[in-house]
Write a protein that holds these residues in place. Structure first.
Motif, PDB file in Angstrom:
ATOM      1  N   HIS B 211      12.662  51.260  -4.932  1.00 47.19           N
ATOM      2  CA  HIS B 211      11.519  50.335  -4.882  1.00 47.19           C
ATOM      3  C   HIS B 211      11.779  49.237  -3.847  1.00 47.19           C
ATOM      4  CE1 HIS B 211       9.920  51.356  -9.158  1.00 47.19           C
ATOM      5  NE2 HIS B 211      10.187  52.423  -8.451  1.00 47.19           N
ATOM      6  N   TYR B 212      12.988  48.688  -3.917  1.00 47.04           N
ATOM      7  CA  TYR B 212      13.319  47.595  -3.011  1.00 47.04           C
ATOM      8  C   TYR B 212      13.436  48.098  -1.564  1.00 47.04           C
ATOM      9  CZ  TYR B 212      14.217  44.904  -7.232  1.00 47.04           C
ATOM     10  OH  TYR B 212      14.076  44.271  -8.427  1.00 47.04           O
ATOM     11  N   SER B 216      11.323  46.827   1.508  1.00 43.12           N
ATOM     12  CA  SER B 216      11.971  46.281   2.702  1.00 43.12           C
ATOM     13  C   SER B 216      11.406  46.925   3.967  1.00 43.12           C
ATOM     14  CB  SER B 216      13.485  46.535   2.661  1.00 43.12           C
ATOM     15  OG  SER B 216      14.017  45.880   1.569  1.00 43.12           O
ATOM     16  N   GLN B 225       9.522  40.567  -2.926  1.00 38.51           N
ATOM     17  CA  GLN B 225      10.098  41.640  -3.751  1.00 38.51           C
ATOM     18  C   GLN B 225      10.265  41.187  -5.196  1.00 38.51           C
ATOM     19  OE1 GLN B 225      13.668  43.358  -2.131  1.00 38.51           O
ATOM     20  NE2 GLN B 225      12.786  43.542  -0.093  1.00 38.51           N
ATOM     21  N   ILE B 229       7.942  43.264  -7.424  1.00 39.85           N
ATOM     22  CA  ILE B 229       8.679  44.401  -8.010  1.00 39.85           C
ATOM     23  C   ILE B 229       9.433  43.964  -9.271  1.00 39.85           C
ATOM     24  CG2 ILE B 229      10.473  46.134  -7.639  1.00 39.85           C
ATOM     25  CD1 ILE B 229       9.816  45.939  -4.631  1.00 39.85           C
ATOM     26  N   THR B 230      10.335  42.981  -9.091  1.00 47.67           N
ATOM     27  CA  THR B 230      11.222  42.622 -10.191  1.00 47.67           C
ATOM     28  C   THR B 230      10.424  42.144 -11.411  1.00 47.67           C
ATOM     29  OG1 THR B 230      12.740  41.873  -8.478  1.00 47.67           O
ATOM     30  CG2 THR B 230      13.317  41.329 -10.752  1.00 47.67           C
TER      31      THR B 230
END
Lengths: 443, 315
Positions: B211-212, B216, B225, B229-230
Motif C-alpha cells: 500500500h505504501y 509512494s 500516507q 492509508i494508515t
C-alpha cells in the motif's frame, strides 16, 4: 510417568508427592510444638484477634501479645493486622454480620455506636472481668462512660490517644518561650498562640507550627473539634432530626484555623507527611498531631516535649479516641475461648505501661498511677488530657476514619486554603450531615 | 467441524445401513456433547455462581433496605432507586466518572496512536521504546499511585521542584479541585497508555507494505500516507481501543482512591467509590446495589450507542 532418582532407587511422582505431604504434616507439627512444648501445643486454644495497629504501635502490640501468650500456656492469641480506616471497619462489620469473626478485636471507641445497636458486637460480662482483676473503678471516668451503650459495656478501653501539641524545646528555648520548669509557656487566647508561633518562626526561619491536613479529613476534624469543644459547645446527631450545633463557635474555630495557614505560622500546602517531616527537620517549633507520633519523634532524636493543645476559648478540651477491645458477635461462641479472651485482655491492660511507651495514655488507672508511668517523659506532661478528652459526637456514621470525617474535609479544606468563607464551608457540612441524618438508619 | 455436520454428511436416508450409522453417530454425538458439557462445567459453574447469581441477587438486594449489619432486609420496592435519583452525591460522582472518561479516553487513544506511529518509522533501538512504553502498564496501581502522590507533593514533589526551577508557580496537583482530576489523568496516561500503544503498533505492522509502495509511486508524502492509508486501515483497531478504553475509564477507582480518596471536596470521587462508600462504610447495601444498577444501565446505554454508531459507519 516421570521418575525421580533418589537414594539408589526410583520413586514415582505420586510417591514423591505423598512423601512431601507427610513431611509437610510433620513440619507443621514441629512448628506447633516449637511454640512451647508438645503438651502445650495440644491444649492451647487458638484465639483470633484483629487490630489496626501498625508501625511502632503494631510492634508494641505484638510484644504485648507475645508476653501474654507466654504467661498463659492455655491459649495462643493470633493477631491479624488490617489497614486503618474503612478497610478495617468494613471487614470487621462483614465478619461479624456473617457470625464468623475473630474472638476479639480492637475498635476505636467512637465507632462502637455504629456496631453495638446492630448486634455486631456483644457486651462484656463485668463479673468475668472482675474475676480477672479488672473493675469499672480502674478506668478514668470519661473513658469508662464512653465504653457503654444503653447501660451495657460494649468496649474495654486500652488507652486514650488525644490530639496534642509537640514542641521543639531547642526552638522554644531560643525563642524565649520556656518556663523555668523547662515547659512551654501557657497561652490562653488565639492571638497569643499566633504570636508564640511567630516567635518560633523567627528562630526556625521557616514556620512556627506544623500541621499537615491536606486531603485528610481526620486531621482537620481533630483540630476543629478540639477548638469547637473549647467553646463549651456540643454537637448532637439524632437520626431523623437536624444536626444540633453552635454555628458561631464552629465559624470562629474555622476562621482561627484558616488564619494559621499564612505560610509563616503554618504552611498552607502541607499534608500529614510533609507536616511531620517539617517538624522533624527542625523547620518549625510546634506540631499538632496525635500522641501516636511520639515514637517517630524519639527515633529522630528530636529535643521534643509535648502538652495538650492550649485552651484558647475558655473550656479545656482535647479531641481523642480510645483503642478499645470488643467482642465481635460469634455465631457459636466457645465458652472456654471467651474466658481466655477475658484473661488476655486483663493481662494486656495490666501490662499497658509498654503501650504508654508508644505515646498513648493507658486507660487502666493502676498503670497511670504507677511510678513507671510517672517517669515517662513527655507522656506525663500530657497525661492530664485524660480528664479533658472529648470523643466524636455519637451516631452510626461518625467516629475515627469514618466517611463523616471525609465529608468534613470536602467542605472545610477550601476554607483552610482561603478559597471559601468559613460560613460557606460549615453550612455545606451541616447540609451534608442533615442529609445523612434524614436517610434510613442502617444499624 | 461439528459432529452434527459429520452425521448429516454420512447418512443416506432410506437405507438400513444409513439408519444404523445414524444411530451410532447420534450416540457418538451425544457422547461428544456430554464431554463438551463436562469440560465446560467448571467454567459454567463459576459463571453461574460468581456472575449470573450475583447479578440476580444484586438486583433483588436493590429492592430491599438490606444493611451490612444484617438489619432490615425487607422488600421496599423501588424506594432505593427514587432516593438515588434525588441524591446529589450520586449525580456528582456519576458526573465525575463521565468527566474522567472523556478527558482520559481522548489522550489515551491519541497518545497511543502517536507513539505507535513514531515507533513504526523504523527508529533504531525499537526494543527500548517498546519496553519503556509498555513497562509502566505492568506496575500495580498502588505503586503508580504512590510515586505519583510523591511527585505531585506540593512541597517536596519532583514536579513542583522542576516548575520552580524554570520559574513557574507551584501547582497544588492533588489539592486543587480544578487540577486534581487532570493530575489523575496524567498518572493514568503514563500508566496505561502502553496497552493501547501495543494494539496500535500490532495493527500498523499488519498493514501491507505494498500500500505504501504504491502510494509512494503515486507521489504521496508521509502525511498523505498516514491519513489516507494508515488511519483508515486502523479503523477496526481504533473502534476496539475506544470501546475498551471507555469501559476501563468508566470503572475508574483504584488510583483515585489511593491518590485523592475522592477529594479535594469530592471533586474526583467516581461513582464506583460512591457505591463502595454507601454500601460498605455506610452499611446500606440495598441502596448501594440500586446505584450499581443505575450505573450498569448507563454502561449499557453507552455500549449500545457505540454499537449503533460503529455499525452505521461500517454499513
Amino acid at each position: 510417568m516421570k521418575q525421580f532418582e533418589t537414594a539408589g532407587r526410583q520413586v514415582s511422582r505420586r510417591q514423591l508427592l505423598a512423601g512431601s505431604a507427610a513431611l509437610g504434616s510433620l513440619g507443621l507439627m514441629a512448628g506447633l510444638t516449637g511454640c512451647g512444648g508438645a503438651a502445650q501445643a495440644s491444649q492451647a486454644r487458638e484465639i483470633g484477634f484483629w487490630h489496626l495497629l501498625s508501625g511502632g504501635d503494631g510492634i508494641k502490640m505484638q510484644a504485648m501479645i507475645a508476653a501474654a501468650n507466654q504467661a498463659n500456656p492455655g491459649f495462643r492469641v493470633h493477631p491479624t493486622v488490617l489497614a486503618w480506616g474503612p478497610p478495617y471497619y468494613t471487614k470487621l462489620a462483614m465478619a461479624s454480620a456473617g457470625g464468623r469473626p475473630p474472638e476479639l478485636a480492637i475498635m476505636h471507641a467512637s465507632r462502637v455506636p455504629g456496631y453495638a445497636p446492630g448486634g455486631l458486637i456483644e457486651p462484656w460480662d463485668l463479673d468475668l472481668l472482675a474475676e480477672n482483676g479488672v473493675r469499672p473503678g480502674d478506668f478514668a471516668p470519661r473513658i469508662w462512660e464512653k465504653s457503654q451503650q444503653d447501660g451495657k459495656v460494649f468496649s474495654i478501653a486500652l488507652d486514650s490517644h488525644p490530639f496534642i501539641m509537640f514542641y521543639n524545646t531547642d526552638v522554644a528555648g531560643k525563642a524565649g518561650l520556656l518556663e523555668t520548669n523547662g515547659q512551654l509557656q501557657q497561652v490562653s487566647t488565639p492571638n497569643d498562640f499566633k504570636a508564640m508561633a511567630r516567635e518560633m518562626q523567627k528562630v526556625t526561619k521557616a514556620r512556627g507550627l506544623s500541621f499537615g491536613y491536606l486531603n485528610l479529613g481526620s486531621q482537620m476534624w481533630r483540630l476543629f473539634y478540639t477548638l469547637y469543644k473549647q467553646h463549651g459547645a456540643e454537637i448532637v446527631l439524632t437520626p431523623g432530626q437536624e444536626m444540633q450545633a453552635d454555628r458561631d463557635a464552629a465559624i470562629e474555630s474555622l476562621e482561627f484555623m484558616a488564619s494559621l495557614f499564612d505560610d509563616t505560622i503554618a504552611a498552607k500546602s502541607g499534608d500529614i507527611n510533609t507536616g511531620i517531616a517539617e517538624f522533624v527537620r527542625g523547620d518549625s517549633g510546634m506540631l499538632f498531631s496525635g500522641v501516636w507520633e511520639l515514637p517517630t519523634m524519639k527515633k529522630a532524636k528530636l529535643p521534643v516535649d509535648a502538652a495538650t493543645i492550649p485552651t484558647l476559648y475558655g473550656t479545656p478540651a482535647s479531641y481523642a479516641d480510645s483503642h478499645s477491645f470488643v467482642l465481635p458477635r460469634q455465631l457459636t461462641a466457645d465458652a472456654d475461648k471467651r474466658r481466655d479472651v477475658y484473661k488476655f485482655v486483663s493481662d494486656i491492660l495490666k501490662g499497658s505501661l509498654a503501650w504508654a511507651e508508644a505515646g498513648h495514655i493507658p486507660a487502666y488507672q493502676p498503670v497511670v498511677q504507677s511510678p513507671g508511668y510517672r517517669q515517662l517523659s513527655p507522656q506525663i506532661h500530657y497525661a492530664n488530657a485524660a480528664d479533658i478528652i472529648t470523643y466524636d459526637p455519637e451516631s452510626w456514621f461518625s467516629g475515627s476514619g469514618s466517611d463523616w470525617q471525609t465529608y468534613f474535609a470536602e467542605h472545610i479544606q477550601n476554607v483552610l486554603l482561603g478559597r471559601d468563607k468559613a460560613t460557606t464551608g460549615w453550612d455545606g457540612f451541616v447540609a451534608r450531615t442533615n442529609d445523612l441524618l434524614s436517610r434510613p438508619n442502617p444499624v | 467441524m461439528s459432529s452434527s455436520t459429520l452425521s448429516r454428511q454420512a447418512s443416506q436416508p432410506g437405507t438400513t445401513q444409513s439408519r444404523n450409522a445414524n444411530a451410532g453417530l447420534s450416540l457418538r454425538s451425544k457422547r461428544d456433547a456430554l464431554s463438551g458439557w463436562t469440560f465446560s462445567a467448571p467454567f459454567l459453574v463459576f459463571f453461574l455462581v460468581f456472575l449470573v447469581w450475583p447479578i440476580i441477587y444484586g438486583f433483588y438486594m436493590s429492592l430491599t433496605g438490606k444493611s451490612l449489619t444484617g438489619a432490615n432486609d425487607s422488600l421496599i420496592g423501588f424506594a432505593n432507586y427514587s432516593e438515588a435519583f434525588a441524591d446529589a452525591g450520586m449525580w456528582r460522582s456519576l458526573g465525575n466518572t463521565l468527566y474522567f472518561t472523556v478527558i482520559s479516553t481522548v489522550p489515551l487513544v491519541l497518545v497511543a496512536l502517536l507513539m505507535a506511529a513514531l515507533l513504526n518509522m523504523n527508529l533504531p533501538a525499537q526494543w527500548l521504546f517498546r519496553l519503556s512504553y509498555f513497562a509502566p502498564f505492568l506496575l500495580a496501581s498502588t505503586v503508580v499511585s504512590l510515586f505519583f502522590t510523591w511527585m505531585y507533593n506540593p512541597q517536596l514533589g519532583l514536579i513542583n521542584d522542576f516548575l520552580a526551577k524554570i520559574g513557574l508557580p507551584k501547582v497544588a496537583w492533588l489539592n486543587d479541585p480544578n487540577v486534581a482530576m487532570w493530575a489523575i489523568v496524567i498518572a493514568t496516561l503514563w500508566w496505561t497508555v502502553g496497552f493501547n500503544f501495543l494494539l496500535y503498533l500490532a495493527a500498523m505492522q499488519n498493514i501491507p507494505a505494498q500500500h505504501y509502495e504504491a502510494a509512494s509511486l503515486d507521489g504521496a508524502g508521509g502525511w498523505r500516507q498516514f491519513f489516507s492509508i494508515t488511519l483508515p486501515q486502523l479503523t477496526p483497531t481504533t473502534v476496539m481501543i475506544v470501546l475498551l478504553q471507555i469501559l476501563a475509564s468508566l470503572k475508574i477507582f483504584d488510583q483515585i482512591y489511593q491518590m485523592t480518596a475522592g477529594g479535594p471536596g469530592g471533586s474526583t470521587r467516581p461513582v464506583v467509590q460512591y457505591i463502595f462508600e454507601t454500601g460498605f462504610t455506610g452499611y446500606r447495601l440495598g441502596y448501594s446495589a440500586a446505584i450499581s444498577y443505575i450505573f450498569f444501565g448507563l454502561i449499557v446505554v453507552v455500549s449500545v450507542m457505540q454499537f449503533v454508531i460503529t455499525r452505521r459507519r461500517s454499513a
